[in-house]
Design a protein around this motif. Structure first.
Motif, PDB file in Angstrom:
ATOM      1  N   LEU A  88       0.485  -1.511  -0.184  1.00  0.00           N
ATOM      2  CA  LEU A  88      -0.154  -0.430  -0.032  1.00  0.00           C
ATOM      3  C   LEU A  88       0.664   1.058  -0.334  1.00  0.00           C
ATOM      4  N   ASN A 109       2.508  -1.807   4.765  1.00  0.00           N
ATOM      5  CA  ASN A 109       1.486  -0.716   4.125  1.00  0.00           C
ATOM      6  C   ASN A 109       2.847   0.668   4.944  1.00  0.00           C
ATOM      7  N   HIS A 111       3.547   3.997   6.872  1.00  0.00           N
ATOM      8  CA  HIS A 111       2.465   4.598   7.873  1.00  0.00           C
ATOM      9  C   HIS A 111       3.709   7.103   7.562  1.00  0.00           C
ATOM     10  N   VAL A 142      -0.219  -5.396   7.325  1.00  0.00           N
ATOM     11  CA  VAL A 142      -1.733  -4.949   7.449  1.00  0.00           C
ATOM     12  C   VAL A 142      -1.898  -5.871   8.314  1.00  0.00           C
ATOM     13  N   ASP A 147      -3.691   0.777  10.847  1.00  0.00           N
ATOM     14  CA  ASP A 147      -2.029   0.414  12.018  1.00  0.00           C
ATOM     15  C   ASP A 147      -1.525   0.431  12.941  1.00  0.00           C
TER      16      ASP A 147
END
Length: 314
Positions: A88, A109, A111, A142, A147
């Protein structure tokens, strides 16, 4: 060794996608970007991916009532592309639980905070408001909770006295571009190295009754209670470049049948082949570990004494 096939999901300009893509072109990178897609068919990052020669799927934008249809189409597109991992990269949607379950452990992901601090949005403003000395970014696995998955790596970025959310975000984005490719590379390699594959084989073999590990012909191998061997682990043995297990079959007929059915997985190993042993490759893109476990157990059954067979059946 083949490279891990990665899809990148975006919603906007795709700067992190570009960082992952350009890093993938380095000769030692263990992944390749095979697909870029997202929730906005007009996202600028899709045009960039197309210009770079990467396959792009433009899925229709969706409303809440189209959510199930969208993620069904996304899942099918990922499977058609042979995707192994999803990255992501500015994908501004919360993935539904059933989608995450299908891809469990294979979605990562980036962040813009030092997790577990500041999950969700407005991370830079929150760091400034809290008068933090440092902000930063995290790459994480993920999970169903937002998160909250295991953190794979972080980079700290100093918060300057005159920072705004925008100026801090710009520097954190630079850090993201440095961190994400390295963290993704490390993650896809965690079970692709010969050492990791040996550890997996060892776990399977040593769970069988009476199993012992030893070394034979320069290879780690597993035998039954000090007796007959039932599994060898081979890594570039005799310079063949192959990572595989060598296990027993019922004889040359079964060996030939297996090789004929799937020559990309099975092969006749040097020195062992005439006795009916077979090589099962572990360096294919999609190793089926359930199948590997079955082959190891079948080999064990061919040499295990009756009293151990009874234990296993019980």
């Amino acid at each position: 060794m083949s490279k891990a096939k990665v899809a990148v999901l975006i919603s906007g300009r795709g700067s992190n996608m570009a960082a992952l893509l350009y890093a993938s072109r380095l000769p030692d990178c263990p992944y390749e970007i095979v697909l870029v897609t997202g929730d906005k068919p007009g996202a600028p990052g899709l045009a960039l991916a197309e210009a770079e020669g990467v396959a792009v799927v433009r899925l229709p934008a969706y409303t809440p009532k189209d959510k199930g249809q969208f993620y069904g189409a996304l899942h099918r597109a990922l499977e058609r592309a042979g995707v192994e991992y999803i990255a992501l990269a500015g994908f501004m949607r919360i993935l539904p639980g059933d989608f995450i379950e299908k891809w469990a452990g294979r979605i990562v992901n980036v962040h813009p905070s030092l997790l577990p601090k500041y999950k969700g949005l407005d991370t830079h403003a929150r760091a400034i408001e809290a008068k933090d000395a440092a902000a930063g970014c995290s790459v994480h696995v993920v999970t169903a909770e937002l998160d909250d998955g295991p953190v794979l790596g972080q980079v700290e970025v100093a918060v300057l006295p005159d920072d705004t959310a925008e100026t801090l975000a710009a520097r954190v984005l630079i850090a993201e571009h440095q961190l994400y490719p390295r963290a993704l590379a490390d993650y896809v390699m965690r079970d692709r190295t010969p050492e990791a594959k040996l550890a997996r084989v060892r776990e399977i073999a040593m769970a069988l009754p009476g199993a012992e590990e030893t070394t034979s012909h320069g290879m780690p191998c597993f035998r039954v209670a000090g007796g007959k061997m039932f599994c060898y682990f081979t890594h570039d043995h005799h310079g063949d470049g192959i990572v595989a297990i060598i296990v027993k079959t019922s004889g040359p007929d079964e060996q030939a049948q297996l090789i004929d059915q799937d020559p990309d997985v099975y092969y006749r190993p040097a020195y062992f082949g005439p006795s009916g042993w077979i090589g099962v490759r572990l360096d294919t893109p999609d190793t089926d570990w359930d199948h590997i476990a079955d082959r190891i157990e079948l080999s064990w059954k061919l040499v295990a004494p009756r009293k151990l067979l009874g234990i296993r059946e019980f």
